[in-house]
Design an enzyme around this catalytic site. Structure first.
Site, short mmCIF file in Angstrom:
data_model
loop_
_atom_site.label_atom_id
_atom_site.label_comp_id
_atom_site.label_asym_id
_atom_site.label_seq_id
_atom_site.Cartn_x
_atom_site.Cartn_y
_atom_site.Cartn_z
N SER A 1 -19.02 19.77 -9.96
CA SER A 1 -18.14 18.75 -10.55
C SER A 1 -18.34 18.70 -12.06
O SER A 1 -19.45 18.52 -12.55
CB SER A 1 -18.45 17.37 -9.95
N HIS B 1 -15.08 21.76 -9.29
CA HIS B 1 -14.47 20.54 -8.73
C HIS B 1 -13.97 19.67 -9.89
O HIS B 1 -14.75 19.29 -10.77
CB HIS B 1 -15.55 19.81 -7.92
N ASP C 1 -12.17 16.21 -11.07
CA ASP C 1 -11.87 14.83 -10.66
C ASP C 1 -10.78 14.26 -11.56
O ASP C 1 -11.02 13.98 -12.73
CB ASP C 1 -13.14 13.98 -10.78
N MET D 1 -8.53 11.17 -12.33
CA MET D 1 -8.49 9.73 -12.05
C MET D 1 -7.42 9.05 -12.90
O MET D 1 -7.26 9.42 -14.08
CB MET D 1 -9.85 9.10 -12.39
N HIS E 1 -9.50 17.25 -7.04
CA HIS E 1 -9.65 16.00 -6.28
C HIS E 1 -8.82 14.93 -6.99
O HIS E 1 -9.20 14.45 -8.06
CB HIS E 1 -11.16 15.64 -6.27
N MET F 1 -7.60 11.43 -7.57
CA MET F 1 -7.87 10.01 -7.33
C MET F 1 -6.77 9.22 -8.01
O MET F 1 -6.96 8.59 -9.06
CB MET F 1 -9.26 9.65 -7.86
N MET G 1 -16.25 10.94 0.82
CA MET G 1 -16.85 10.35 -0.38
C MET G 1 -18.18 9.68 0.00
O MET G 1 -18.21 8.79 0.85
CB MET G 1 -15.92 9.29 -1.00
N ASP H 1 -18.97 14.46 -1.39
CA ASP H 1 -18.85 14.26 -2.83
C ASP H 1 -19.50 12.96 -3.27
O ASP H 1 -19.06 11.88 -2.88
CB ASP H 1 -17.34 14.25 -3.17
C1 DX5 Z 1 -16.85 10.59 -8.09
C2 DX5 Z 1 -16.37 12.01 -8.15
C3 DX5 Z 1 -17.43 13.03 -7.99
C4 DX5 Z 1 -18.50 13.00 -9.03
C5 DX5 Z 1 -19.77 13.48 -8.40
O1 DX5 Z 1 -15.77 9.72 -8.10
O2 DX5 Z 1 -15.38 12.26 -7.15
O3 DX5 Z 1 -16.89 14.35 -7.88
O4 DX5 Z 1 -18.23 13.79 -10.14
O5 DX5 Z 1 -20.76 13.36 -9.34
P1 DX5 Z 1 -22.28 13.10 -8.99
O6 DX5 Z 1 -22.82 14.37 -8.43
O7 DX5 Z 1 -22.83 12.77 -10.33
O8 DX5 Z 1 -22.32 11.96 -8.02
ZN ZN Z 2 -14.72 14.40 -6.70
#
Ligand code: DX5
Ligand code: ZN
Length: 220
Positions: free
Chosen positions: A5, A30, A32, A34, A63, A65, A134, A172
């Site tokens: 990530s 990965h 993210d 958001m 991913h 969100m 999650m 995740d």
């Molecule tokens: C959280 C994300 C994750 C995050 C994981 O909302 O979806 O992908 O980056 O990061 P760590 O490993 O720091 O929990």
């Molecule tokens: Zn994620």
């Protein structure tokens, strides 16, 4: 497999972190995405995803969100997503959205927030390529692992086996080698790891710690 990530990467020197990723044993990157509505945070968007795609030959695990993620499926496909995951809680017509993603010839994933039951996947498990559990509440890197996620992975594994589904189990949030081992033992196929790697003095060595664990998993 390990999905790195980028949430905790150094965005002013992203090419350095991507070079480390390209030379590492990590399998997917990965991303993210958001929107500040589905989750209480905003990350990066299309221009950054396009640049990341150009900088790595490895699969992009995107991913989303976002509320109404169906609005952006075509766009992220065009940007080069190889796995596109939407949240079950954000999709009124999850079946339609999953079919849409698959019609583009890429892998379709469904993500579940910590409170969402595995049973809610019963009618969709044979349609999805990936289920993303999650193990923190989505929105931020560096949070603590929610222990109940282990039980959820076990329940999901049982559902996948009962249904003869080919879905991969991806987890995740809050993953380090210790929580990673528990997840692999419970049946996880893909671990998403962010801050454990980027907070390490040697990110490449931190990634290797998981490879040892995965090899052990395969030998069991
Ligand atoms: C959280 C994300 C994750 C995050 C994981 O909302 O979806 O992908 O980056 O990061 P760590 O490993 O720091 O929990
Ligand atoms: Zn994620």
């Amino acid at each position: 497999m390990l999905a790195l990530s980028l949430l905790s990467a150094d965005f002013l020197h992203l090419s350095k972190d991507l070079e480390m990723f390209n030379n590492s044993e990590a399998d997917w990157v990965h991303l993210d995405i958001m929107d500040g509505v589905f989750v209480p945070n905003i990350t990066y968007g299309m221009p950054i995803v396009a640049q990341i795609k150009a900088a790595t030959p490895k699969p992009l695990d995107v991913h989303l969100m976002l509320v109404q993620p169906e609005r952006y499926i075509d766009e992220f496909h065009k940007l080069g997503a190889d796995i596109l995951t939407v949240h079950s809680e954000a999709c009124t017509h999850l079946h339609r959205t999953i079919q849409h993603i698959k019609s583009l010839g890429i892998k379709a994933g469904v993500a579940l927030n910590p409170h969402t039951a595995i049973q809610s996947l019963e009618e969709i498990i044979n349609e999805v390529d990936v289920v993303l559990i999650m193990s923190v509440n989505p929105g931020f890197g560096g949070q603590s692992f929610i222990k109940n996620s282990i039980e959820k992975v076990k329940k999901l594994k049982a559902l996948i086996q009962k249904s003869n589904s080919g879905a991969l189990i991806e987890v995740d949030g809050g993953i380090n080698p210790a929580t990673g081992k528990l997840l692999v033992d419970a049946g996880a196929d893909v671990l998403v790891v962010g801050s454990f790697v980027f907070r390490s003095p040697s990110p490449a060595a931190a990634i290797k710690e998981f490879r040892v664990l995965q090899n052990k998993g395969k030998n069991q």
